[in-house]
Design an enzyme around this catalytic site. Structure first.
Site, PDB file in Angstrom:
ATOM      1  N   CYS A 162       0.800  -1.226   0.000  1.00  0.00           N
ATOM      2  CA  CYS A 162       0.000   0.000   0.000  1.00  0.00           C
ATOM      3  C   CYS A 162       0.830   1.272   0.000  1.00  0.00           C
ATOM      4  O   CYS A 162       0.279   2.368  -0.049  1.00  0.00           O
ATOM      5  CB  CYS A 162      -0.948  -0.013   1.189  1.00  0.00           C
ATOM      6  N   HIS A 300      -2.474   7.875   6.318  1.00  0.00           N
ATOM      7  CA  HIS A 300      -2.727   6.603   5.627  1.00  0.00           C
ATOM      8  C   HIS A 300      -4.060   6.040   6.112  1.00  0.00           C
ATOM      9  O   HIS A 300      -4.867   5.586   5.303  1.00  0.00           O
ATOM     10  CB  HIS A 300      -1.577   5.639   5.914  1.00  0.00           C
ATOM     11  N   GLU A 311      -0.554   4.681  13.559  1.00  0.00           N
ATOM     12  CA  GLU A 311      -0.228   5.895  12.818  1.00  0.00           C
ATOM     13  C   GLU A 311      -0.471   7.140  13.670  1.00  0.00           C
ATOM     14  O   GLU A 311       0.325   8.086  13.621  1.00  0.00           O
ATOM     15  CB  GLU A 311      -1.034   5.983  11.533  1.00  0.00           C
ATOM     16  N   LYS A 329      -9.597   7.868   2.795  1.00  0.00           N
ATOM     17  CA  LYS A 329     -10.048   6.489   2.592  1.00  0.00           C
ATOM     18  C   LYS A 329     -11.432   6.272   3.176  1.00  0.00           C
ATOM     19  O   LYS A 329     -12.096   5.284   2.872  1.00  0.00           O
ATOM     20  CB  LYS A 329      -9.044   5.496   3.180  1.00  0.00           C
ATOM     21  N   HIS A 334      -9.780   1.733   0.293  1.00  0.00           N
ATOM     22  CA  HIS A 334      -8.325   1.598   0.241  1.00  0.00           C
ATOM     23  C   HIS A 334      -7.903   1.125  -1.154  1.00  0.00           C
ATOM     24  O   HIS A 334      -8.158  -0.014  -1.525  1.00  0.00           O
ATOM     25  CB  HIS A 334      -7.870   0.599   1.310  1.00  0.00           C
ATOM     26  N   PHE A 393       1.827  -3.492   4.036  1.00  0.00           N
ATOM     27  CA  PHE A 393       2.252  -4.797   4.547  1.00  0.00           C
ATOM     28  C   PHE A 393       3.715  -5.030   4.158  1.00  0.00           C
ATOM     29  O   PHE A 393       4.143  -4.704   3.050  1.00  0.00           O
ATOM     30  CB  PHE A 393       1.387  -5.897   3.947  1.00  0.00           C
TER      31      PHE A 393
END
Length: 405
Positions: A162, A300, A311, A329, A334, A393
């Site tokens: 991502c 994010h 985050e 998002k 996403h 990831f």
């Protein structure tokens, strides 16, 4: 060439669940519109997840029919967004050897791979498309954009989950500052809404299962969040050496003042705030800006219980609690490999327009989040620096810093 060569953003392109171009996507973000809908097709009936952020405009409506049939959906959206960004930049007249392309993706041509495997199993070798390999390869989006624009300065493909789209833009900055290109078309593309990805994320308990209320499913920083919502689309920017853009009287949107890419080396799926903190601090150092100079953070913030808190902790440590924080998002879902590039576009437009979109569905801010999250409606005011985060990831972290041009 100086490491401090100024780099500006001169073109924007996007196709998302909110709109078929940048203008419609940005307008929908400011309006707080949701692009997340129910999946009504029969193939989703037995899945635990039946919602997604699907494209507002089909790419096949914008591409030549014959060409579209030879492209995976991920390649289609990359081409649509890149063409918009290129046109928006005024189609710079640049030596092809000094024009590079960097398009990141998380899964590349996953739909082609899965679809053609089904064809092979059901009908045999002779029914498999001869275009299968060019359609499934992860470098396909970058390759097709480079062919379309005649770019001979390199076609690169970051594949960092991502963070891919943001890392692509960071690489574009490096290419210009290292003197290897004058113009770089950079961004991300993703299109992998299918039974396997939905089932896989559901099994990992990462995806929201709020099937009865798609528009309420993605809710970053809210106490009721239960996972992200998969989306599809592409976002692309045109980066130029500032003096090159000035020589052709281009009107930049913003300056890409700094960028950084780090890795956690911690866990294949769990984020580590320390790696995120390093990314933000290094990006600010590259931009020669102190944390207090940051007015806006495009987080994010995927709407996962643990990810949002990690985050929030990292933003607080690296920057503080003073910036306005947004998380789009909540509206788009996403977009994986395209998410960081779309976040970059939102940050760029916040700098240009002096406005920050509100986070949709944030009814009850998690008490552990100490940030100034924008809610209720867009917030206006001059933006001197906007920071955009993208994490993936594998422990991939990318941060971009934009300032007025």
């Amino acid at each position: 060439m100086s490491a401090r060569t100024d780099v500006v953003v001169t073109g924007l392109g996007a196709t998302t669940p909110l709109g078929g171009d940048t203008a419609s996507t940005w307008a929908a973000m400011l309006a707080g519109t949701s692009g997340i809908t129910a999946i009504e097709e029969e193939w989703a009936a037995g899945l635990p997840v039946r919602i997604a952020g699907r494209l507002a405009v089909e790419p096949t409506e914008l591409l030549d029919r014959v060409q579209a049939r030879r492209l995976d959906r991920c390649e289609q959206v990359a081409l649509v967004a890149a063409r918009e960004a290129w046109a928006d930049a005024g189609r710079p007249q640049v030596d092809p050897e000094r024009l590079a392309v960097v398009i990141g993706t998380g899964t590349g041509g996953a739909l082609t791979m899965l679809g053609q495997d089904d064809v092979l199993e059901a009908s045999g070798v002779r029914r498999v498309s001869p275009h299968t390999v060019p359609m499934l390869m992860a470098n396909g989006p970058a390759a097709w954009v480079s062919i379309d624009l005649g770019a001979r300065g390199g076609a690169h493909t970051p594949v960092s989950a991502c963070a891919s789209g943001a890392e692509a833009i960071a690489l574009g900055l490096d290419l210009i500052r290292l003197g290897r290109a004058d113009v770089v078309v950079a961004g991300g593309a993703e299109a992998c809404i299918c039974p396997l990805t939905l089932a896989g994320f559901a099994q990992a308990q990462a995806h929201s299962t709020r099937n009865d209320a798609p528009g309420l499913a993605s809710r970053p920083f809210d106490t009721g969040r239960d996972g992200f919502v998969i989306g599809e689309g592409a976002a692309v920017v045109v980066l130029e050496r500032a003096d090159f853009a000035a020589a052709r009287t281009a009107r930049p949107y913003a300056t890409l003042a700094g960028a950084a890419v780090t890795s956690d080396a911690h866990h294949i799926t769990a984020a580590h705030p320390e790696g995120q903190v390093r990314a933000m601090r290094r990006a600010l150092a590259a931009a020669d800006l102190p944390p207090l100079a940051v007015d806006v953070v495009h987080a994010h913030a995927t709407s996962t219980p643990k990810g949002d808190l990690a985050e929030a902790q990292s933003i607080t440590e690296a920057i503080g609690v003073h910036p306005a924080v947004t998380a789009t998002k909540s509206m788009t879902g996403h977009l994986f490999g395209a998410a960081g590039a779309l976040g970059a576009i939102a940050a760029v437009l916040s700098v240009r327009d002096g406005i920050v979109p509100a986070v949709r569905n944030l009814d009850d801010l998690d008490p552990e989040v100490k940030l100034d999250v924008v809610t209720g409606g867009p917030r206006t005011g001059a933006v001197g620096a906007a920071l955009a985060n993208a994490f993936g990831f594998g422990g991939h972290n990318a941060t971009l810093v934009f300032t007025p041009a």
